[in-house]
Motif scaffolding. Sequence first.
Motif, PDB file in Angstrom:
ATOM      1  N   ILE A  33       0.839  -1.198   0.000  1.00 43.32           N
ATOM      2  CA  ILE A  33       0.000   0.000   0.000  1.00 43.32           C
ATOM      3  C   ILE A  33       0.875   1.250   0.000  1.00 43.32           C
ATOM      4  CG2 ILE A  33      -1.625   1.343   1.403  1.00 43.32           C
ATOM      5  CD1 ILE A  33      -2.850  -1.381   2.263  1.00 43.32           C
ATOM      6  N   SER A  34       1.937   1.240   0.792  1.00 44.67           N
ATOM      7  CA  SER A  34       2.841   2.390   0.839  1.00 44.67           C
ATOM      8  C   SER A  34       3.507   2.628  -0.511  1.00 44.67           C
ATOM      9  CB  SER A  34       3.918   2.188   1.906  1.00 44.67           C
ATOM     10  OG  SER A  34       3.353   2.137   3.178  1.00 44.67           O
ATOM     11  N   LEU A  35       3.954   1.568  -1.159  1.00 41.45           N
ATOM     12  CA  LEU A  35       4.590   1.705  -2.467  1.00 41.45           C
ATOM     13  C   LEU A  35       3.606   2.224  -3.514  1.00 41.45           C
ATOM     14  CD1 LEU A  35       7.111   1.309  -4.206  1.00 41.45           C
ATOM     15  CD2 LEU A  35       6.385  -1.046  -4.567  1.00 41.45           C
ATOM     16  N   LEU A  36       2.408   1.676  -3.513  1.00 49.65           N
ATOM     17  CA  LEU A  36       1.379   2.131  -4.453  1.00 49.65           C
ATOM     18  C   LEU A  36       1.007   3.587  -4.180  1.00 49.65           C
ATOM     19  CD1 LEU A  36      -0.656   1.484  -6.723  1.00 49.65           C
ATOM     20  CD2 LEU A  36      -2.251   0.795  -4.923  1.00 49.65           C
ATOM     21  N   GLY A  37       0.811   3.923  -2.901  1.00 45.65           N
ATOM     22  CA  GLY A  37       0.457   5.298  -2.547  1.00 45.65           C
ATOM     23  C   GLY A  37       1.552   6.280  -2.900  1.00 45.65           C
ATOM     24  N   SER A  41       0.959   9.133  -5.724  1.00 45.66           N
ATOM     25  CA  SER A  41       1.009  10.547  -5.327  1.00 45.66           C
ATOM     26  C   SER A  41       2.108  11.300  -6.079  1.00 45.66           C
ATOM     27  CB  SER A  41       1.180  10.685  -3.814  1.00 45.66           C
ATOM     28  OG  SER A  41       2.403  10.136  -3.388  1.00 45.66           O
ATOM     29  N   VAL A  42       3.231  10.647  -6.350  1.00 50.35           N
ATOM     30  CA  VAL A  42       4.279  11.292  -7.152  1.00 50.35           C
ATOM     31  C   VAL A  42       3.768  11.547  -8.569  1.00 50.35           C
ATOM     32  CG1 VAL A  42       6.530  10.927  -8.243  1.00 50.35           C
ATOM     33  CG2 VAL A  42       6.253  10.463  -5.817  1.00 50.35           C
ATOM     34  N   PHE A  44       0.650  11.955  -9.572  1.00 49.71           N
ATOM     35  CA  PHE A  44      -0.318  13.055  -9.550  1.00 49.71           C
ATOM     36  C   PHE A  44       0.361  14.401  -9.281  1.00 49.71           C
ATOM     37  CE2 PHE A  44      -3.763   9.868  -8.889  1.00 49.71           C
ATOM     38  CZ  PHE A  44      -4.531  10.252  -9.981  1.00 49.71           C
ATOM     39  N   ASP A  45       1.407  14.401  -8.468  1.00 50.21           N
ATOM     40  CA  ASP A  45       2.137  15.642  -8.204  1.00 50.21           C
ATOM     41  C   ASP A  45       2.771  16.172  -9.490  1.00 50.21           C
ATOM     42  OD1 ASP A  45       3.123  17.739  -6.644  1.00 50.21           O
ATOM     43  OD2 ASP A  45       4.930  16.641  -6.078  1.00 50.21           O
ATOM     44  N   ILE A  46       3.372  15.275 -10.254  1.00 53.96           N
ATOM     45  CA  ILE A  46       3.977  15.669 -11.532  1.00 53.96           C
ATOM     46  C   ILE A  46       2.901  16.163 -12.495  1.00 53.96           C
ATOM     47  CG2 ILE A  46       5.171  14.801 -13.579  1.00 53.96           C
ATOM     48  CD1 ILE A  46       6.688  12.892 -11.641  1.00 53.96           C
ATOM     49  N   LEU A  47       1.799  15.431 -12.560  1.00 54.92           N
ATOM     50  CA  LEU A  47       0.716  15.801 -13.481  1.00 54.92           C
ATOM     51  C   LEU A  47       0.130  17.165 -13.139  1.00 54.92           C
ATOM     52  CD1 LEU A  47      -1.211  14.940 -15.808  1.00 54.92           C
ATOM     53  CD2 LEU A  47      -2.676  13.982 -14.029  1.00 54.92           C
ATOM     54  N   THR A  48      -0.183  17.383 -11.863  1.00 55.26           N
ATOM     55  CA  THR A  48      -0.806  18.656 -11.483  1.00 55.26           C
ATOM     56  C   THR A  48       0.151  19.832 -11.653  1.00 55.26           C
ATOM     57  OG1 THR A  48      -0.249  18.329  -9.140  1.00 55.26           O
ATOM     58  CG2 THR A  48      -2.427  17.576  -9.891  1.00 55.26           C
ATOM     59  N   ARG A  49       1.447  19.613 -11.456  1.00 54.85           N
ATOM     60  CA  ARG A  49       2.412  20.696 -11.682  1.00 54.85           C
ATOM     61  C   ARG A  49       2.574  20.965 -13.176  1.00 54.85           C
ATOM     62  NH1 ARG A  49       5.314  22.195  -7.256  1.00 54.85           N
ATOM     63  NH2 ARG A  49       4.976  20.898  -5.438  1.00 54.85           N
ATOM     64  N   THR A  50       2.520  19.916 -13.988  1.00 57.25           N
ATOM     65  CA  THR A  50       2.666  20.078 -15.433  1.00 57.25           C
ATOM     66  C   THR A  50       1.513  20.887 -16.020  1.00 57.25           C
ATOM     67  OG1 THR A  50       3.854  17.989 -15.573  1.00 57.25           O
ATOM     68  CG2 THR A  50       2.945  18.840 -17.617  1.00 57.25           C
ATOM     69  N   ILE A  51       0.304  20.664 -15.533  1.00 59.03           N
ATOM     70  CA  ILE A  51      -0.850  21.392 -16.082  1.00 59.03           C
ATOM     71  C   ILE A  51      -1.011  22.773 -15.443  1.00 59.03           C
ATOM     72  CG2 ILE A  51      -2.064  19.290 -16.733  1.00 59.03           C
ATOM     73  CD1 ILE A  51      -3.862  19.649 -14.283  1.00 59.03           C
ATOM     74  N   GLY A  52      -0.136  23.107 -14.489  1.00 56.79           N
ATOM     75  CA  GLY A  52      -0.147  24.446 -13.910  1.00 56.79           C
ATOM     76  C   GLY A  52      -1.048  24.640 -12.709  1.00 56.79           C
ATOM     77  N   VAL A  61       1.482  13.868   1.402  1.00 53.66           N
ATOM     78  CA  VAL A  61       1.048  12.476   1.214  1.00 53.66           C
ATOM     79  C   VAL A  61       2.225  11.625   0.740  1.00 53.66           C
ATOM     80  CG1 VAL A  61      -0.462  10.984  -0.153  1.00 53.66           C
ATOM     81  CG2 VAL A  61      -1.343  13.119   0.794  1.00 53.66           C
ATOM     82  N   THR A  62       2.981  12.142  -0.206  1.00 55.18           N
ATOM     83  CA  THR A  62       4.138  11.422  -0.739  1.00 55.18           C
ATOM     84  C   THR A  62       5.152  11.124   0.361  1.00 55.18           C
ATOM     85  OG1 THR A  62       3.852  12.451  -2.901  1.00 55.18           O
ATOM     86  CG2 THR A  62       6.004  11.502  -2.429  1.00 55.18           C
TER      87      THR A  62
END
Length: 195
Positions: A33-37, A41-42, A44-52, A61-62
């Motif tokens: 669960i920790s590895l999946l989480g 989260s990494v 999603f962090d990259i995705l949300t930063r990429t889209i601004g 969370v990460t």
Amino acid sequence: MQLAEKLVLKRQRHLKWAAFDALEEFLMVLCGISLLGFSTSVAFDILTRTIGHPWLWLQEVTSAFFIYGIFIGAAVATRRNDHLYLTAVAEAMHGRSRLVVEVFVRIVMLAVASCLVYFGYINFLRGFGSFRMPSMTPIASLYVAIPICGALIALFTIEQLVNGCRNGFDHPEPPAPEAGTETLDFSATEPGRIS
């Protein structure tokens, strides 16, 4: 095959109590669960930063998944003899010298575990004065993993010490069958007949 049979390592059973198999299984699930989480989260962090439009709470969370994964993984690896263990030195020896080295290594592991419990608990208590941003969660929520890890390492080390001194540390493991090959059991068949 049940989940427990897949997650609980069968190697070195002479050093383990069956009563702790459920704990090992639970810890392995928590590691997964920790590895999946952490990975999710990494991503999603990259995705949300990429889209601004970054989600700042994802860093919290990460880090939580990463820290809990590290400390839970260290504890379960101790039970599986995959971590904190000088296998090459000990396995090259036999008899009394192996017993001395194995006991010495586990005494060192107990000392490390006791430091994790003692100093981790001190950090945990001090962590109520510092807070994570932006959630304002006390940092003690992360530090609690340290004494828990130490307690689990101590428990698994004592398990190995007791069973190793009682049963011996030197038990050769049966050879693993090669991938793609099947083993035939001729013990219950008639001569000349393959089942």
